[in-house]
Design a protein around this motif. Structure first.
Motif, PDB file in Angstrom:
ATOM      1  N   TRP A   1      -1.918   5.139  -9.642  1.00  0.00           N
ATOM      2  CA  TRP A   1      -2.764   4.397 -10.571  1.00  0.00           C
ATOM      3  C   TRP A   1      -3.992   3.935  -9.790  1.00  0.00           C
ATOM      4  N   VAL A   2      -5.158   4.082 -10.362  1.00  0.00           N
ATOM      5  CA  VAL A   2      -6.372   3.565  -9.731  1.00  0.00           C
ATOM      6  C   VAL A   2      -6.799   2.297 -10.453  1.00  0.00           C
ATOM      7  N   LEU A   3      -6.956   1.226  -9.692  1.00  0.00           N
ATOM      8  CA  LEU A   3      -7.395  -0.071 -10.207  1.00  0.00           C
ATOM      9  C   LEU A   3      -8.848  -0.310  -9.821  1.00  0.00           C
ATOM     10  N   PRO A   4      -9.552  -1.172 -10.539  1.00  0.00           N
ATOM     11  CA  PRO A   4     -10.912  -1.530 -10.129  1.00  0.00           C
ATOM     12  C   PRO A   4     -10.904  -2.291  -8.803  1.00  0.00           C
ATOM     13  N   ASN A   5     -11.988  -2.192  -8.092  1.00  0.00           N
ATOM     14  CA  ASN A   5     -12.170  -2.963  -6.864  1.00  0.00           C
ATOM     15  C   ASN A   5     -12.225  -4.451  -7.220  1.00  0.00           C
ATOM     16  N   PRO A   6     -11.346  -5.291  -6.628  1.00  0.00           N
ATOM     17  CA  PRO A   6     -11.339  -6.715  -6.983  1.00  0.00           C
ATOM     18  C   PRO A   6     -12.390  -7.556  -6.268  1.00  0.00           C
ATOM     19  N   SER A   7     -13.266  -6.910  -5.492  1.00  0.00           N
ATOM     20  CA  SER A   7     -14.328  -7.664  -4.826  1.00  0.00           C
ATOM     21  C   SER A   7     -15.108  -8.488  -5.842  1.00  0.00           C
TER      22      SER A   7
ATOM     23  N   LEU B   1       2.988  -0.099  -4.345  1.00  0.00           N
ATOM     24  CA  LEU B   1       2.277  -0.245  -3.086  1.00  0.00           C
ATOM     25  C   LEU B   1       0.791  -0.279  -3.419  1.00  0.00           C
ATOM     26  N   PHE B   2       0.169  -1.453  -3.260  1.00  0.00           N
ATOM     27  CA  PHE B   2      -1.264  -1.594  -3.487  1.00  0.00           C
ATOM     28  C   PHE B   2      -2.008  -1.094  -2.253  1.00  0.00           C
ATOM     29  N   CYS B   3      -3.123  -0.420  -2.486  1.00  0.00           N
ATOM     30  CA  CYS B   3      -3.876   0.167  -1.381  1.00  0.00           C
ATOM     31  C   CYS B   3      -5.343  -0.217  -1.500  1.00  0.00           C
ATOM     32  N   GLY B   4      -5.800  -1.070  -0.582  1.00  0.00           N
ATOM     33  CA  GLY B   4      -7.205  -1.440  -0.550  1.00  0.00           C
ATOM     34  C   GLY B   4      -8.046  -0.338   0.073  1.00  0.00           C
ATOM     35  N   ILE B   5      -9.357  -0.545   0.104  1.00  0.00           N
ATOM     36  CA  ILE B   5     -10.258   0.442   0.692  1.00  0.00           C
ATOM     37  C   ILE B   5     -10.124   0.409   2.207  1.00  0.00           C
TER      38      ILE B   5
ATOM     39  N   ILE C   1     -12.045   2.792  -7.322  1.00  0.00           N
ATOM     40  CA  ILE C   1     -12.170   4.170  -7.790  1.00  0.00           C
ATOM     41  C   ILE C   1     -12.972   5.031  -6.814  1.00  0.00           C
ATOM     42  N   THR C   2     -14.009   4.477  -6.195  1.00  0.00           N
ATOM     43  CA  THR C   2     -14.825   5.261  -5.268  1.00  0.00           C
ATOM     44  C   THR C   2     -14.003   5.706  -4.065  1.00  0.00           C
ATOM     45  N   ALA C   3     -13.178   4.798  -3.550  1.00  0.00           N
ATOM     46  CA  ALA C   3     -12.319   5.137  -2.414  1.00  0.00           C
ATOM     47  C   ALA C   3     -11.314   6.214  -2.789  1.00  0.00           C
ATOM     48  N   TYR C   4     -10.735   6.111  -3.967  1.00  0.00           N
ATOM     49  CA  TYR C   4      -9.766   7.116  -4.390  1.00  0.00           C
ATOM     50  C   TYR C   4     -10.432   8.485  -4.523  1.00  0.00           C
ATOM     51  N   ARG C   5     -11.595   8.528  -5.151  1.00  0.00           N
ATOM     52  CA  ARG C   5     -12.294   9.805  -5.308  1.00  0.00           C
ATOM     53  C   ARG C   5     -12.586  10.452  -3.959  1.00  0.00           C
ATOM     54  N   ALA C   6     -13.017   9.632  -2.994  1.00  0.00           N
ATOM     55  CA  ALA C   6     -13.364  10.167  -1.678  1.00  0.00           C
ATOM     56  C   ALA C   6     -12.130  10.594  -0.893  1.00  0.00           C
ATOM     57  N   ALA C   7     -11.065   9.814  -0.957  1.00  0.00           N
ATOM     58  CA  ALA C   7      -9.879  10.084  -0.150  1.00  0.00           C
ATOM     59  C   ALA C   7      -9.075  11.270  -0.666  1.00  0.00           C
ATOM     60  N   PHE C   8      -9.137  11.496  -1.975  1.00  0.00           N
ATOM     61  CA  PHE C   8      -8.292  12.532  -2.568  1.00  0.00           C
ATOM     62  C   PHE C   8      -9.102  13.648  -3.216  1.00  0.00           C
ATOM     63  N   ALA C   9     -10.393  13.716  -2.879  1.00  0.00           N
ATOM     64  CA  ALA C   9     -11.245  14.795  -3.397  1.00  0.00           C
ATOM     65  C   ALA C   9     -11.098  14.931  -4.904  1.00  0.00           C
TER      66      ALA C   9
ATOM     67  N   ALA D   1       9.651  -9.278  -1.412  1.00  0.00           N
ATOM     68  CA  ALA D   1      10.798  -9.683  -2.222  1.00  0.00           C
ATOM     69  C   ALA D   1      10.601  -9.361  -3.698  1.00  0.00           C
ATOM     70  N   LEU D   2       9.335  -9.129  -4.095  1.00  0.00           N
ATOM     71  CA  LEU D   2       9.020  -8.769  -5.478  1.00  0.00           C
ATOM     72  C   LEU D   2       8.886  -7.263  -5.651  1.00  0.00           C
ATOM     73  N   GLY D   3       9.115  -6.520  -4.579  1.00  0.00           N
ATOM     74  CA  GLY D   3       8.965  -5.075  -4.642  1.00  0.00           C
ATOM     75  C   GLY D   3       7.527  -4.626  -4.568  1.00  0.00           C
ATOM     76  N   LEU D   4       6.665  -5.439  -3.976  1.00  0.00           N
ATOM     77  CA  LEU D   4       5.240  -5.135  -3.876  1.00  0.00           C
ATOM     78  C   LEU D   4       4.835  -5.056  -2.407  1.00  0.00           C
ATOM     79  N   GLY D   5       3.840  -4.232  -2.099  1.00  0.00           N
ATOM     80  CA  GLY D   5       3.335  -4.118  -0.743  1.00  0.00           C
ATOM     81  C   GLY D   5       1.840  -3.860  -0.733  1.00  0.00           C
ATOM     82  N   ILE D   6       1.255  -3.859   0.464  1.00  0.00           N
ATOM     83  CA  ILE D   6      -0.190  -3.653   0.613  1.00  0.00           C
ATOM     84  C   ILE D   6      -0.452  -2.767   1.833  1.00  0.00           C
ATOM     85  N   THR D   7      -1.358  -1.814   1.660  1.00  0.00           N
ATOM     86  CA  THR D   7      -1.874  -1.010   2.748  1.00  0.00           C
ATOM     87  C   THR D   7      -3.356  -0.769   2.481  1.00  0.00           C
ATOM     88  N   ASN D   8      -3.980   0.142   3.234  1.00  0.00           N
ATOM     89  CA  ASN D   8      -5.394   0.472   3.045  1.00  0.00           C
ATOM     90  C   ASN D   8      -5.608   1.971   3.176  1.00  0.00           C
ATOM     91  N   VAL D   9      -6.672   2.471   2.537  1.00  0.00           N
ATOM     92  CA  VAL D   9      -7.045   3.874   2.705  1.00  0.00           C
ATOM     93  C   VAL D   9      -7.506   4.110   4.137  1.00  0.00           C
TER      94      VAL D   9
END
Length: 201
Positions: free
Chosen positions: A156-162, A33-37, A129-137, A81-89
């Motif tokens: 897993w924390v991925l780099p921001n793809p912006s 499950l991929f999670c954007g900011i 990474i910034t979003a993960y640090r803020a959301a999960f202290a 169908a590939l077992g992948l999804g998307i949500t946001n923080v």
């Protein structure tokens, strides 16, 4: 060259998209499950995740081997169908992520935790990474696998793809996505009848 989405929101449509939310692409027991900011205005105007031209999420997904071709944002539902999804923080659409309040990250982390416990993906991949640090202290977290799971879900924390993230050029970004793909293991075909798109929460 991959095909491009034809619809291009007008400036008025983009402005009208402020504070909107968009549906998750989610199912039970996903591989990742991929999670954007949070949704950008382009995504909120179209209803498609990572929709702004120049965002490198979809190219990285392909170059890393998660998909056999570069999907268009409007094809996001095919990820299930590939077992992948998307949500946001954070659910609220803004022009820039720095428009979000600190409390929105904290609340978003709590909502995301409940979502992960409910849907049980094998991996949660937070894209930024910034979003993960803020959301999960977790102020010292770095890109890569995290030591603390959420229930049975590894994180897993991925780099921001912006396209504005100059610290991660496209090849390095794709390589980090590929590290996650290898850790997540092979796809398992159709997710099953629980696959659905839902609004956040």
């Amino acid at each position: 060259m991959p095909a491009r989405d034809a619809a291009r929101p007008t400036p008025a449509e983009l402005e009208a998209a402020r504070d909107r939310t968009i549906a998750d692409v989610i199912a039970d027991d996903l591989r990742v499950l991929f999670c954007g900011i949070n949704p950008g205005l382009w995504s909120a105007a179209t209803g498609h995740h990572f929709a702004r031209p120049g965002n490198r999420f979809w190219p990285a997904l392909h170059r890393s081997g998660f998909t056999d071709r570069q999907y268009l944002p409007r094809e996001q539902g095919q990820l299930l169908a590939l077992g992948l999804g998307i949500t946001n923080v954070a659910a609220r659409a803004t022009a820039r992520a720095d428009e979000l309040r600190a409390a929105e990250f904290t609340e978003g982390g709590a909502v995301l935790t409940r979502k992960v416990l409910r849907h049980r993906p094998r991996w949660l991949a937070v894209v930024g990474i910034t979003a993960y640090r803020a959301a999960f202290a977790a102020p010292r977290a770095v890109v890569g696998p995290q030591p603390e799971p959420i229930g049975n879900t590894r994180v897993w924390v991925l780099p921001n793809p912006s396209g504005l993230n100059a610290h991660w050029p496209a090849p390095a970004l794709a390589a980090e996505f590929a590290r996650l793909r290898e850790a997540a293991g092979p796809g398992e075909g159709q997710v099953g009848p629980t696959a659905r798109a839902t609004s956040g929460g």
